[in-house]
Scaffold this motif. Structure first.
Motif, PDB file in Angstrom:
ATOM      1  N   ARG A 328      66.789 -24.887  61.694  1.00  0.00           N
ATOM      2  CA  ARG A 328      68.133 -24.764  62.216  1.00  0.00           C
ATOM      3  C   ARG A 328      68.380 -25.960  63.125  1.00  0.00           C
ATOM      4  NH1 ARG A 328      68.578 -19.511  65.311  1.00  0.00           N
ATOM      5  NH2 ARG A 328      68.163 -20.840  67.067  1.00  0.00           N
TER       6      ARG A 328
ATOM      7  N   THR B  32      78.096 -22.779  67.715  1.00  0.00           N
ATOM      8  CA  THR B  32      77.820 -21.406  68.114  1.00  0.00           C
ATOM      9  C   THR B  32      78.985 -20.514  67.703  1.00  0.00           C
ATOM     10  OG1 THR B  32      76.777 -22.401  70.013  1.00  0.00           O
ATOM     11  CG2 THR B  32      77.003 -20.033  70.043  1.00  0.00           C
ATOM     12  N   ARG B 198      63.255 -19.331  61.783  1.00  0.00           N
ATOM     13  CA  ARG B 198      64.600 -19.037  61.296  1.00  0.00           C
ATOM     14  C   ARG B 198      64.916 -17.547  61.282  1.00  0.00           C
ATOM     15  NH1 ARG B 198      67.763 -22.527  58.523  1.00  0.00           N
ATOM     16  NH2 ARG B 198      69.278 -20.889  58.805  1.00  0.00           N
ATOM     17  N   THR B 199      63.866 -16.690  61.304  1.00  0.00           N
ATOM     18  CA  THR B 199      64.154 -15.271  61.166  1.00  0.00           C
ATOM     19  C   THR B 199      63.804 -14.466  62.413  1.00  0.00           C
ATOM     20  OG1 THR B 199      62.027 -15.017  60.086  1.00  0.00           O
ATOM     21  CG2 THR B 199      63.913 -15.217  58.659  1.00  0.00           C
ATOM     22  N   ILE B 202      66.512 -13.346  65.228  1.00  0.00           N
ATOM     23  CA  ILE B 202      67.852 -13.607  64.690  1.00  0.00           C
ATOM     24  C   ILE B 202      68.446 -12.277  64.248  1.00  0.00           C
ATOM     25  CG2 ILE B 202      69.157 -14.839  62.939  1.00  0.00           C
ATOM     26  CD1 ILE B 202      67.748 -16.620  64.956  1.00  0.00           C
ATOM     27  N   GLY B 203      69.656 -12.019  64.680  1.00  0.00           N
ATOM     28  CA  GLY B 203      70.342 -10.803  64.250  1.00  0.00           C
ATOM     29  C   GLY B 203      69.639  -9.550  64.698  1.00  0.00           C
ATOM     30  N   ASP B 252      64.881  -7.404  63.993  1.00  0.00           N
ATOM     31  CA  ASP B 252      65.426  -8.725  63.693  1.00  0.00           C
ATOM     32  C   ASP B 252      65.252  -9.040  62.207  1.00  0.00           C
ATOM     33  OD1 ASP B 252      62.767  -9.154  63.550  1.00  0.00           O
ATOM     34  OD2 ASP B 252      62.645 -10.622  65.156  1.00  0.00           O
ATOM     35  N   THR B 253      65.715 -10.199  61.835  1.00  0.00           N
ATOM     36  CA  THR B 253      65.690 -10.560  60.422  1.00  0.00           C
ATOM     37  C   THR B 253      64.276 -10.563  59.862  1.00  0.00           C
ATOM     38  OG1 THR B 253      67.643 -11.866  60.795  1.00  0.00           O
ATOM     39  CG2 THR B 253      66.426 -12.353  58.828  1.00  0.00           C
ATOM     40  N   SER B 342      75.826 -11.250  64.402  1.00  0.00           N
ATOM     41  CA  SER B 342      75.910 -12.702  64.491  1.00  0.00           C
ATOM     42  C   SER B 342      76.372 -13.202  65.848  1.00  0.00           C
ATOM     43  CB  SER B 342      76.869 -13.219  63.418  1.00  0.00           C
ATOM     44  OG  SER B 342      78.151 -12.744  63.686  1.00  0.00           O
ATOM     45  N   HIS B 345      74.950 -16.374  67.753  1.00  0.00           N
ATOM     46  CA  HIS B 345      74.078 -17.208  66.927  1.00  0.00           C
ATOM     47  C   HIS B 345      74.833 -18.425  66.424  1.00  0.00           C
ATOM     48  CE1 HIS B 345      70.685 -14.697  67.230  1.00  0.00           C
ATOM     49  NE2 HIS B 345      71.205 -13.671  66.595  1.00  0.00           N
ATOM     50  N   ASP B 349      72.618 -19.467  61.153  1.00  0.00           N
ATOM     51  CA  ASP B 349      72.091 -18.103  61.175  1.00  0.00           C
ATOM     52  C   ASP B 349      72.948 -17.144  60.370  1.00  0.00           C
ATOM     53  OD1 ASP B 349      69.983 -18.797  62.787  1.00  0.00           O
ATOM     54  OD2 ASP B 349      71.183 -18.593  64.591  1.00  0.00           O
ATOM     55  N   LEU B 353      71.779 -14.152  58.041  1.00  0.00           N
ATOM     56  CA  LEU B 353      72.190 -12.769  58.263  1.00  0.00           C
ATOM     57  C   LEU B 353      72.845 -12.175  57.023  1.00  0.00           C
ATOM     58  CD1 LEU B 353      73.487 -13.158  61.872  1.00  0.00           C
ATOM     59  CD2 LEU B 353      71.484 -11.940  61.103  1.00  0.00           C
TER      60      LEU B 353
END
Lengths: 363, 366, 170
Positions: A328, B32, B198-199, B202-203, B252-253, B342, B345, B349, B353
């Motif tokens: 990212r 963002t 990345r995961t 996240i979320g 999370d993810t 989201s 994020h 992301d 998601l």
């Protein structure tokens, strides 16, 4: 005293030859990329045009040439036109200092000396770094001039990314330059011919340089500016036809430049693949580098080894692309500033101390 | 002199990562996300209304087109509801067949999820590896019912066919090599530092919020709630089979990723047990040629589709057509939580998601 | 029945030495490399128009009509069952008396392939068992150049469509 012809005409002809060769190389690297990634994904890849798809790049080029060249209504037309040219020109310019064979391979034609490098400036490596940082403008301007949201985001990402990765890219090779005590691309290979591959002395350096190089080229896993699943196509979303082809060309030539630099600085450039151990039995590298022949043989062997090594480094590019997810944007910055730069600084310190210790021991 | 402005950007309906025709209206501050509005309806076909003009058996092919990557689960939910409405009990062999095919469908659907999720995050090779395995499952479906995507493979009162010769062996072969393949995917992703970055975190959605938004399926179990229709309201023969319900820790993810990976293993376990215990006998009970339900009768039946709780509500008016059909599709409810997930994020992301809630737009829009 | 829950704990991060030498990344790279060389020998791709995968016997292509494969007698008795079950209402049948004087046979039988969803319900409804008059053929190449070409009449339903040659239209 060089004549005008020697100083200008010979490099100009060499440059034209190199650029043409590069265009061909880029065309076939695109095919290679599609094939290699296809094989990694248990597919076949392009195979409809020509035998085994070997004419695919030509079909692609024809398609790009014939495509309508669309300029968005509110785009800044001049900058929109300038951006792809800037990207390609800077990438091509960086090729000027890459030596593709040793000085033994200097040809003499009609009394003119044709060396196997367009120009051997004593700051060759620094020249490449500085030229490649101009290439950033092309991408930023292209993203801005499109007057569209996705390209804008892509352009901003690439501005941040490429500027951040310039720093570790430069810092990573300092260790190698300290050891070889030169910034000339030719002399650094000659140093490696006398000693060993700098790779063995700079394993961390080569890793840092390569990672930063991949990031600098906007290639996966650092392909954020064009991240197709996020920003559609990033900075070149609005480009089509030949303008798009120029971005493409610039990207692939930059890949070749970075691979060639890795080979030149760390893997002994045009030297035969003896894993840097050639000095143990000098006869082997001599035989493999065509020392038994004239300059022509030398040139052929030098180019062969150089191309082979560059190909292997390029293969890693494709391999990475096929394997890894994408970072990212903020994580990329984090890796750049919080990891790459401190580590490369520490590596410089380590190299310096090691050099001093080595000198003290030798004395 | 200078002023800042939030950027409004349309992601979709034509976007490589929105898995169909979802449109997200993003409000961005830099990269963002300040606000997000999912706009749906680009694939609305009016299946619920259309169903009111079709007889009970005729609706089965329509359910294929709801969640088109797990159409067996949709067939199953609908037929289950009709059977409940009419009080039909399918023969045991049909029940086992349904479980076997439903779990194969779950694996196939999760493989597709993994493929697209990883592809969106940038790991494109996984996409083709999982499609290779999915292809084998689709071959099994083709051998069973003749279709690879829209199966139409459940009938009111049982199953249309018995298994063809050699099907069980082919299924076992596929399941034998499946763990090896799964391990390869895990090698490429589970510990990969980029994938984890990345995961992880996240979320994140905690259990209460997830319940409040009506999440079901792996998206809910990722938050640590062990709600699985197969366990809580067992249908067919799920109560005779031994399997675990994987749940996550943090919601999370990455947790949802782990849950789905484990679910594939559990599905394999279920299929192996079901193949072992597969009883002999008919696959179809006798049902009247013209299926009619008494006026005013209603039924609500839920199954655990790969995406979550898929339920069907039916109301009869005495004719051979339902008075009202309602599909409660998991994708629709899961999608509603996307703005919550989201918040704060970044653009990149959103892609992760959309992948993690595993929506299918045919199921969202109906 | 107690619900057995399986917590999925986060996999431990690889040990420090492994992370330092990029161990888990290299493992991933090896997976793709192995596939690279395997694919050189046996790629998964099937070159579709040139080679075709075998279709399963139950494969559901477009619905067609058939006579009895052994006796050759016309099977369809024009009972309209398929017309009635079809969820897309893509079948249209008009009767005429059978020449033999017994029963009926279709004078017009049209299936609109534009609307047909290949669900196979018509085959299940067909009463001429065990050899059904309407059956799901193995033909799946459905592209046509004009919309009206999708309406299959009796002739096409019995004998199939002439192979459509895709290319430039004269």
């Amino acid at each position: 005293m060089q004549t005008f012809l020697e100083a200008f005409l010979v490099p100009a002809i060499q440059a034209v030859v190199v650029v043409l060769l590069m265009l061909l190389a880029v065309a076939y690297i695109t095919l290679l990329e599609r094939k290699v990634i296809a094989f990694m994904q248990v597919r076949i890849g392009p195979n409809r045009v020509g035998p085994r798809g070997l004419l695919q790049p030509i079909a692609d080029v024809v398609k790009l040439l014939l495509k309508e060249d669309i300029v968005p209504a509110k785009a800044d037309r001049f900058v929109f036109w300038l951006a792809p040219i800037l990207v390609t020109m800077t990438a091509i310019a960086a090729l000027a200092v890459i030596p593709w064979a040793g000085t033994d391979a200097t040809l003499h034609v009609l009394g003119y000396e044709i060396r196997p490098v367009i120009t051997d400036v004593n700051v060759g490596i620094i020249y490449v770094l500085s030229i490649s940082s101009i290439g950033v403008f092309g991408i930023v301007l292209g993203g801005w001039a499109s007057h569209s949201k996705y390209p804008l985001l892509g352009g901003l990402r690439s501005a941040a990314q490429m500027i951040s990765y310039e720093v570790p890219l430069g810092l990573a090779i300092i260790g190698a330059l300290m050891i070889a005590e030169t910034a000339s691309t030719v002399k650094i290979v000659e140093w490696q011919a006398r000693h060993t591959w700098l790779f063995w002395l700079q394993p961390v350096g080569v890793l840092l340089f390569y990672i930063a190089g991949v990031a600098e080229n906007n290639r996966a896993p650092f392909d954020l500016p064009e991240a197709e699943s996020e920003l559609v196509a990033g900075f070149h979303t609005e480009y089509s036809g030949m303008k798009f082809a120029f971005f493409f060309l610039g990207e692939y030539i930059s890949m070749i430049v970075v691979s060639a630099l890795v080979v030149t600085i760390y893997f002994g450039g045009w030297l035969p693949i003896t894993f840097g151990l050639g000095y143990l039995v000098p006869a082997i590298p001599a035989a493999l580098s065509g020392a038994w022949g004239g300059p022509g043989v030398h040139l052929a062997f030098g180019v062969f080894w150089f191309a082979l090594k560059t190909f292997l480094v390029l293969y890693v590019y494709l391999w990475l692309r096929a394997t890894f997810p994408r970072y990212r944007y903020d994580q990329l910055m984090e890796v750049g500033w919080k990891f790459m730069i401190p580590v490369s600084l520490a590596w410089i310190l380590f190299t310096g101390v090691a050099l001093l210790a080595f000198d003290a021991l030798a004395a | 002199m200078f002023r800042t402005q939030e950027l409004e950007i349309n992601m979709g309906p034509q976007h490589p990562a929105t898995h169909g025709v979802l449109r997200l209206l993003l409000t961005l501050d830099g990269e963002t996300i300040v606000g997000m509005k999912p706009i749906i309806g680009y694939l609305h076909r009016g299946v619920e209304k259309l169903s009111e003009t079709r007889t009970y058996p005729q609706i089965i092919p329509y359910t294929d087109r709801l969640d088109y990557v797990a159409s067996f689960a949709e067939n199953h939910s609908y037929v289950g509801a009709v059977e409940k409405l009419l009080g039909i009990d399918p023969p045991p062999r049909a029940k086992y067949l349904r479980v076997i095919l439903a779990e194969f469908q779950r694996i196939a659907s999760h493989l597709l999820w993994l493929a697209t999720h990883a592809l969106d995050i940038g790991a494109m090779t996984i996409f083709l590896y999982t499609f290779r395995e999915r292809e084998k499952i689709l071959d099994l479906f083709e051998a069973y019912c003749g279709a690879r995507l829209t199966y139409n493979a459940v009938r009111i009162g049982g199953m249309p066919f018995d298994l063809p010769d050699g099907w069980v062996d082919a299924a076992k072969r596929m399941l034998d090599e499946f763990p090896v393949r799964l391990q390869q995917y895990e090698t490429l992703l589970t510990n990969n530092r980029i994938w984890r970055k990345r995961t992880e975190g996240i979320g994140v959605i905690d259990a209460d919020t997830a319940l409040a938004w009506g999440l079901t399926g792996p998206s809910l179990r990722g938050s640590g709630i062990d709600y699985d229709v197969r366990k809580h309201l067992p249908y067919e023969v799920y109560d005779e089979l031994d399997f675990d319900v994987p749940v996550g820790e943090r919601g999370d993810t990455y947790d949802r990723y782990l849950v789905r990976m484990e679910e594939m293993r559990q599905s394999r376990r279920i299929i192996l047990q079901a193949l072992e215990n597969l009883p002999d006998g008919d696959v179809m009970t006798r049902v009247p040629k013209r299926i009619k339900a008494p006026a005013g009768a209603e039924a609500y039946f839920m199954t655990e589709s790969p995406r979550g709780e898929m339920s069907v509500y039916l109301q009869a008016d005495g004719s051979d057509k339902p008075y009202r059909v309602r599909f409660r599709s998991p994708s629709f409810n899961n999608l509603q939580a996307l703005p919550v997930l989201s918040k704060g994020h970044m653009v990149a992301d959103v892609i992760a998601l959309i992948g993690t809630i595993d929506i299918v737009l045919g199921c969202v829009d109906r | 029945m107690a619900i057995k829950v399986k917590r999925t704990p986060r996999p431990e991060r690889p040990p420090l030495w492994k992370r330092l030498v990029l161990g888990e990344l290299i493992e991933g790279l090896m997976v793709t490399l192995v596939h690279n060389f395997r694919a050189l020998r046996e790629p998964f791709t099937v070159q579709y128009p040139d080679e075709q995968l075998p279709l399963e016997p139950r494969y559901r292509g477009v619905p067609r009509l058939r006579s009895h494969p052994e006796t050759g007698e016309e099977l369809c008795i024009s009972c309209h069952q398929c017309e009635r079950i079809c969820p897309d209402r893509c079948i249209h049948i008009e009767d005429e008396p059978h020449p033999s004087g017994r029963g009926k046979r279709p004078r017009v039988f049209t299936i609109d392939y534009e609307r047909c969803c290949l669900c196979g319900l018509c085959v299940e409804a067909c009463p001429t068992k065990p050899v059904t008059s309407i059956y799901m053929s193995h033909d799946f190449e459905l592209a046509r150049y004009r919309r009206d070409e999708f309406k299959a009449d009796l002739r096409e339903l019995y004998f199939g469509k002439d192979k459509v040659v895709y290319g430039r239209r004269s």
